[in-house]
Write an enzyme that holds these catalytic residues in place. Structure first.
Site, PDB file in Angstrom:
ATOM      1  N   GLU A 443      -3.771  -5.886 -14.862  1.00 25.64           N
ATOM      2  CA  GLU A 443      -3.414  -4.474 -15.064  1.00 25.64           C
ATOM      3  C   GLU A 443      -3.108  -3.772 -13.742  1.00 25.64           C
ATOM      4  O   GLU A 443      -3.423  -2.606 -13.536  1.00 25.64           O
ATOM      5  CB  GLU A 443      -4.516  -3.718 -15.831  1.00 25.64           C
ATOM      6  N   GLY A 444      -2.473  -4.489 -12.841  1.00 26.36           N
ATOM      7  CA  GLY A 444      -2.147  -3.953 -11.519  1.00 26.36           C
ATOM      8  C   GLY A 444      -3.270  -4.269 -10.560  1.00 26.36           C
ATOM      9  O   GLY A 444      -4.388  -3.779 -10.714  1.00 26.36           O
TER      10      GLY A 444
END
Length: 602
Positions: A443-444
């Site tokens: 998620e980054g």
């Protein structure tokens, strides 16, 4: 074997005494009738589900993993996962915070967030199957067509179907501008998608009747880069106009990733071979729509680490109370035993309190973020909605990166409490460490979150949103600054708040001259910001504890809360001095290193 007890007392303290979520949400028509008893009853039952249904499958799911049938491309989740999911659906848990218009219960997101913390403590890998569905639901709720909402939202709400997000490709991770998956328009208004996605959590499984994939792809005439990305909903089984399932769609699992952790969740390589999908939102604006799901996922990942921190702490604490090893340096404490329990040793308490502080600070931050989301979505005052959205945007990268960094630190400390036994599978600690490590990446990555915070959320608007949070901090300082009993919490917070303005301005000026300066400073900057946020919440929690004690409470919970806050400010908060020095050291020590790294500068 590990154990887990839902931290109900601390959840109630944060929700009711610190944040007053019921009072805060009274102004929202959707939640005007909410009361504390309802919140507590829901969470009590949710805690039972987490501890009694999900947790017993955690170790076995990790040991068994998922199985792919390469001839059919079907994936089987570990034993018991499907039955647990059925119980989850039958209990109405997927619908907790969903819109009543689509069969939801309409409870605030802050309640759902607390429930998911307990699920993540109990079994992160299992929780990812239903967890990703919430992001898909929110994305379609915000950007889907009326037809898409009619077909998909009731079934995502009920849990009959689950959802995923398909972004990453073999040649591109964070840099989505490089993605190659193609979407060809068809005469009937649908699209045929061709390409490959990797690292797709819960991409294929046997828990639900259908899987709703949200897929990023390019239209034939799309501009290059991120401005040419569109979003499509691509179901595992095609959906008939009446909502019934049609034939199998051409999206399938080509392989399972063999991972370090979260073995119970199917992390899939997904192949799209002319899969039929429909456009979500506007052409070439898919990334904006997907950010609804991505931001929800970032908060969810922070929640995963808080859950793991809590369960690791509980098990390490229990072990430290029982394990006999050496004598206390100040003399025997358990004189009737051959050695003292290791909890008498100062450094063992340091490790335990590190985990406890990071769990409780993270719980407060995530609950506040969830409350901001509820206000953004439902408050009748436009200014309140806007302020809530801005603060949530500022805090989201902190919630993702700071909490997952802290979670990995904490679970490692908890494993260390066990000594050699921490390395042995039967105690469960090494699984928590393996599971926690992924949270810093997906998620980054946390570096991306740091760049987002410093570049987009702080410097891009000259620190305006940071100043909004600073006003909250200043208000607390003014309210409690005259309270002598609060000085040990307020004084360090006030000092950092004052330093933060100068620190941010200095980094901003350097970045104007050389953008690489922002890249060099971003990671330590985020941790400084994270400690400012934690300091604010620990000061608020300490204030509430002191009020309760002054009112005559003899509940040891409040004394314990003060002791944890003292530990945090004495042992963890001072990291900010080192971090600011690191951030100010500049980019040269990082980039003027060609010889050190053997890089050809040409």
């Amino acid at each position: 074997m590990p154990h887990y007890t839902p931290p109900m007392r601390d959840l109630q303290f944060v929700l009711h005494e610190v944040l007053d979520v019921v009072g805060e949400l009274k102004a929202c028509p959707a939640h005007a009738e909410l009361d504390a008893d309802t919140v507590n009853a829901v969470l009590e039952e949710g805690g039972k589900f987490a501890a009694e249904v999900a947790f017993p499958l955690n170790a076995s799911g990790d040991a068994e993993g998922c199985t792919l049938d390469k001839s059919t491309h079907e994936v089987r989740a570990p034993k018991g996962f499907k039955e647990a999911y059925r119980a989850y659906v039958e209990g109405g848990w997927p619908a907790l915070s969903c819109d009543p218009a689509y069969g939801g219960q309409g409870l605030p997101f802050v309640v759902n967030s607390a429930f998911y913390e307990m699920l993540n403590s109990a079994n992160q890998a299992w929780t990812m199957y239903p967890g990703l569905s919430h992001g898909a639901y929110e994305c379609l709720h915000a950007h889907g067509t009326e037809e898409q909402k009619r077909l998909y939202l009731p079934r995502l709400t009920s849990g009959e179907w689950t959802g995923t997000m398909c972004l990453t490709e073999p040649h591109c991770g964070t840099d989505l501008g490089l993605l190659r998956t193609k979407a060809e328009p068809q005469p009937d208004g649908t699209y045929k998608l061709t390409g490959q996605k990797i690292f797709i959590s819960a991409g294929e499984h046997d828990l639900a009747a259908n899987i709703v994939h949200l897929v990023l792809a390019r239209l034939p005439d799309a501009p290059a880069g991120t401005k040419g990305i569109s979003l499509f909903v691509v179901p595992k089984f095609k959906v008939n106009p009446d909502g019934s399932l049609g034939e199998r769609n051409a999206i399938y699992c080509g392989g399972l990733e063999h991972k370090m952790g979260i073995h119970g969740n199917a992390t899939c390589q997904m192949i799209l071979d002319g899969a039929v999908g429909t456009l979500v939102g506007q052409p070439n604006k898919g990334l904006q729509a997907m950010f609804v799901m991505m931001n929800a996922a970032r908060l969810g990942v922070g929640n995963q680490s808080v859950g793991l921190t809590e369960v690791a702490f509980q098990n390490a604490l229990a072990y430290a109370r029982e394990r006999l090893q050496m004598r206390s340096l100040s003399g025997p404490k358990a004189k009737d035993k051959p050695a003292d329990p290791i909890i008498v040793h100062p450094d063992v308490r340091r490790m335990l309190l590190t985990a406890k502080a990071y769990a409780e600070g993270g719980r407060a931050l995530l609950s506040y973020c969830a409350l901001l989301l509820d206000k953004e979505l439902h408050h009748p005052d436009e200014q309140v909605r806007q302020d809530s959205a801005e603060l949530l945007a500022l805090l989201t990268p902190i919630a993702k990166a700071f909490l997952t960094d802290n979670g990995f630190i904490a679970v490692n400390e908890c494993l260390q409490v066990f000594g050699g036994h921490g390395y042995i599978r039967e105690w469960g600690m090494e699984q928590f460490v393996r599971d926690a490590r992924i949270n810093m990446i997906y998620e980054g990555t946390n570096t991306i979150q740091a760049l987002d915070l410093l570049g987009r959320k702080v410097l891009a608007n000259q620190g305006a949103t940071l100043k909004k949070f600073g006003k909250l901090v200043q208000q607390l300082i003014e309210e409690e600054g005259v309270n002598e009993r609060m000085s040990e919490f307020i004084n360090p917070l006030a000092q950092l708040a004052e330093q933060m303005t100068k620190f941010t301005t200095e980094i901003g000026f350097k970045a104007l001259q050389n953008p690489d300066e922002a890249g060099a400073a971003a990671v330590p900057y985020l941790r400084v910001a994270g400690h400012l946020v934690f300091g604010y919440f620990f000061a608020r929690m300490a204030a509430e504890a002191l009020k309760a004690i002054a009112a005559g409470s003899t509940d040891p919970f409040y004394r314990g809360k003060l002791q944890t806050a003292r530990f945090y400010f004495a042992r963890l908060f001072p990291e900010t001095a080192t971090l600011m020095r690191q951030a100010r050291s500049g980019v040269a020590a990082l980039l003027d290193t060609d010889e050190a790294l053997g890089v050809d500068a040409r």
